[in-house]
Design a protein around this motif. Structure first.
Motif, PDB file in Angstrom:
ATOM      1  N   LEU A  21       0.823  -1.205   0.000  1.00 45.45           N
ATOM      2  CA  LEU A  21       0.000   0.000   0.000  1.00 45.45           C
ATOM      3  C   LEU A  21       0.860   1.259   0.000  1.00 45.45           C
ATOM      4  CD1 LEU A  21      -2.855  -0.982   2.492  1.00 45.45           C
ATOM      5  CD2 LEU A  21      -3.027  -0.695   0.014  1.00 45.45           C
ATOM      6  N   ALA A  22       2.014   1.195   0.693  1.00 47.50           N
ATOM      7  CA  ALA A  22       2.909   2.349   0.695  1.00 47.50           C
ATOM      8  C   ALA A  22       3.457   2.619  -0.700  1.00 47.50           C
ATOM      9  CB  ALA A  22       4.057   2.120   1.678  1.00 47.50           C
ATOM     10  N   ALA A  23       3.673   1.540  -1.433  1.00 48.53           N
ATOM     11  CA  ALA A  23       4.179   1.697  -2.796  1.00 48.53           C
ATOM     12  C   ALA A  23       3.065   2.049  -3.776  1.00 48.53           C
ATOM     13  CB  ALA A  23       4.885   0.410  -3.249  1.00 48.53           C
ATOM     14  N   HIS A  24       1.850   1.712  -3.431  1.00 44.35           N
ATOM     15  CA  HIS A  24       0.701   1.985  -4.305  1.00 44.35           C
ATOM     16  C   HIS A  24      -0.324   2.821  -3.529  1.00 44.35           C
ATOM     17  CE1 HIS A  24       2.579  -1.762  -5.763  1.00 44.35           C
ATOM     18  NE2 HIS A  24       2.180  -1.388  -6.978  1.00 44.35           N
ATOM     19  N   TRP A  25       0.138   3.989  -3.054  1.00 47.73           N
ATOM     20  CA  TRP A  25      -0.698   4.836  -2.201  1.00 47.73           C
ATOM     21  C   TRP A  25      -1.975   5.280  -2.891  1.00 47.73           C
ATOM     22  CZ3 TRP A  25      -1.639   9.419  -4.516  1.00 47.73           C
ATOM     23  CH2 TRP A  25      -0.759   9.824  -5.522  1.00 47.73           C
ATOM     24  N   TRP A  26      -1.947   5.348  -4.211  1.00 47.90           N
ATOM     25  CA  TRP A  26      -3.128   5.800  -4.943  1.00 47.90           C
ATOM     26  C   TRP A  26      -4.327   4.867  -4.731  1.00 47.90           C
ATOM     27  CZ3 TRP A  26      -4.809   2.143  -8.328  1.00 47.90           C
ATOM     28  CH2 TRP A  26      -3.883   1.186  -8.730  1.00 47.90           C
ATOM     29  N   VAL A  27      -4.072   3.595  -4.375  1.00 48.18           N
ATOM     30  CA  VAL A  27      -5.175   2.659  -4.099  1.00 48.18           C
ATOM     31  C   VAL A  27      -5.986   3.145  -2.901  1.00 48.18           C
ATOM     32  CG1 VAL A  27      -5.748   0.294  -3.414  1.00 48.18           C
ATOM     33  CG2 VAL A  27      -3.941   0.711  -5.107  1.00 48.18           C
ATOM     34  N   LEU A  28      -5.287   3.651  -1.875  1.00 49.67           N
ATOM     35  CA  LEU A  28      -5.989   4.183  -0.706  1.00 49.67           C
ATOM     36  C   LEU A  28      -6.852   5.380  -1.083  1.00 49.67           C
ATOM     37  CD1 LEU A  28      -3.141   3.993   1.988  1.00 49.67           C
ATOM     38  CD2 LEU A  28      -5.132   2.481   1.733  1.00 49.67           C
ATOM     39  N   VAL A  29      -6.320   6.206  -1.983  1.00 49.20           N
ATOM     40  CA  VAL A  29      -7.098   7.365  -2.430  1.00 49.20           C
ATOM     41  C   VAL A  29      -8.359   6.916  -3.147  1.00 49.20           C
ATOM     42  CG1 VAL A  29      -7.068   9.426  -3.904  1.00 49.20           C
ATOM     43  CG2 VAL A  29      -5.030   8.804  -2.578  1.00 49.20           C
ATOM     44  N   VAL A  30      -8.223   5.934  -4.019  1.00 48.96           N
ATOM     45  CA  VAL A  30      -9.390   5.423  -4.753  1.00 48.96           C
ATOM     46  C   VAL A  30     -10.409   4.827  -3.791  1.00 48.96           C
ATOM     47  CG1 VAL A  30     -10.181   3.688  -6.407  1.00 48.96           C
ATOM     48  CG2 VAL A  30      -8.126   5.035  -6.892  1.00 48.96           C
ATOM     49  N   LEU A  31      -9.943   4.046  -2.819  1.00 48.97           N
ATOM     50  CA  LEU A  31     -10.861   3.450  -1.844  1.00 48.97           C
ATOM     51  C   LEU A  31     -11.581   4.526  -1.033  1.00 48.97           C
ATOM     52  CD1 LEU A  31      -8.733   0.428  -0.543  1.00 48.97           C
ATOM     53  CD2 LEU A  31     -10.738   0.360  -2.063  1.00 48.97           C
ATOM     54  N   ALA A  32     -10.825   5.571  -0.651  1.00 49.29           N
ATOM     55  CA  ALA A  32     -11.444   6.660   0.118  1.00 49.29           C
ATOM     56  C   ALA A  32     -12.503   7.376  -0.710  1.00 49.29           C
ATOM     57  CB  ALA A  32     -10.374   7.640   0.580  1.00 49.29           C
ATOM     58  N   VAL A  33     -12.198   7.598  -1.996  1.00 52.53           N
ATOM     59  CA  VAL A  33     -13.180   8.260  -2.870  1.00 52.53           C
ATOM     60  C   VAL A  33     -14.421   7.388  -3.040  1.00 52.53           C
ATOM     61  CG1 VAL A  33     -13.606   9.032  -5.243  1.00 52.53           C
ATOM     62  CG2 VAL A  33     -11.466   9.636  -4.094  1.00 52.53           C
ATOM     63  N   LEU A  34     -14.214   6.083  -3.244  1.00 54.99           N
ATOM     64  CA  LEU A  34     -15.351   5.176  -3.399  1.00 54.99           C
ATOM     65  C   LEU A  34     -16.198   5.125  -2.125  1.00 54.99           C
ATOM     66  CD1 LEU A  34     -13.702   2.198  -5.325  1.00 54.99           C
ATOM     67  CD2 LEU A  34     -15.306   3.896  -6.227  1.00 54.99           C
ATOM     68  N   ALA A  35     -15.528   5.087  -0.965  1.00 58.35           N
ATOM     69  CA  ALA A  35     -16.269   5.055   0.298  1.00 58.35           C
ATOM     70  C   ALA A  35     -17.066   6.343   0.494  1.00 58.35           C
ATOM     71  CB  ALA A  35     -15.307   4.838   1.462  1.00 58.35           C
ATOM     72  N   GLY A  36     -16.404   7.485   0.209  1.00 62.05           N
ATOM     73  CA  GLY A  36     -17.112   8.756   0.329  1.00 62.05           C
ATOM     74  C   GLY A  36     -18.286   8.853  -0.620  1.00 62.05           C
ATOM     75  N   GLY A  37     -18.088   8.384  -1.856  1.00 63.79           N
ATOM     76  CA  GLY A  37     -19.188   8.398  -2.819  1.00 63.79           C
ATOM     77  C   GLY A  37     -20.327   7.494  -2.400  1.00 63.79           C
ATOM     78  N   GLY A  38     -19.974   6.333  -1.843  1.00 57.43           N
ATOM     79  CA  GLY A  38     -21.021   5.423  -1.370  1.00 57.43           C
ATOM     80  C   GLY A  38     -21.814   6.013  -0.224  1.00 57.43           C
TER      81      GLY A  38
END
Length: 207
Positions: A21-38
């Motif tokens: 996740l540290a190397a692919h931090w953008w995944v956390l951003v996508v998950l946060a956006v999806l959670a917020g949108g949901g």
């Protein structure tokens, strides 16, 4: 020994996931956006449901034939829904065994507490008249037990000749088939149809 192995494997997996996740931090951003949108979509859905419920309540209308066809318990819920339609947000059906003469309770927009007893007649006006014994029960409990300001008996039928003078002497209100038809049609809330109501408990926007 087995528990130790499981713990070591668990820690190793957790470390590996953290590094990934540290190397692919953008995944956390996508998950946060999806959670917020949901969450936003869920909140919007809840708001829409509440809005449509309010619209439905405001638009509620009954014809006498519809009220005549109801079961007596359904009639109580219909009266509750009419109070909700007219702005009594806390209107509730309480009728049943041990109800002490109250079938519906509500607080109107002017702060007055309503206690309503419902008497349904399958034959409508042709059914047996509601008599003073029902008023005696309501008069004995409406204010003392239920704390009502406005005590009402509603029927889709009629009252006996003895009811109006007794109701007037005890500050009770009668809603017979004629008044019920006017109220259920949605022209005016019940507190604009009845006479000699107690004063508001809180200032009216129109006062």
């Amino acid at each position: 020994m087995g528990a130790l192995v499981v713990a070591v494997v668990g820690v190793s997996v957790a470390v590996a996931v953290f590094r990934w996740l540290a190397a692919h931090w953008w995944v956390l951003v996508v998950l946060a956006v999806l959670a917020g949108g949901g969450w936003a979509a869920w909140a919007h859905w809840r708001g829409q449901r509440a809005q449509w419920a309010r619209v439905k309540e405001r638009g509620l209308r009954y014809q006498l034939s519809q009220l005549d066809a109801l079961h007596h318990r359904e009639f109580e819920y219909a009266v509750r829904d009419l109070m909700l339609r007219d702005g009594c947000a806390d209107a509730v059906q309480v009728g049943g065994r041990g109800d002490n003469g109250a079938d519906v309770k509500a607080t109107d927009p002017l702060g007055r507490r309503w206690v309503i007893q419902c008497k349904h007649r399958k034959a409508g006006w042709s059914g047996p008249a509601v008599g003073t014994p029902d008023l005696h029960v309501l008069n004995g409990t409406g204010r003392q037990l239920h704390g009502g300001d406005v005590i009402v008996l509603v029927t889709n039928g009629r009252f006996s000749n003895q009811c109006p003078p007794y109701a007037a002497s005890q500050r009770l209100h009668l809603v017979d088939r004629r008044l019920l038809a006017e109220w259920a049609a949605g022209s005016r809330p019940l507190w604009e149809i009845l006479n000699r109501l107690p004063p508001p408990r809180k200032p009216s926007p129109l006062s």
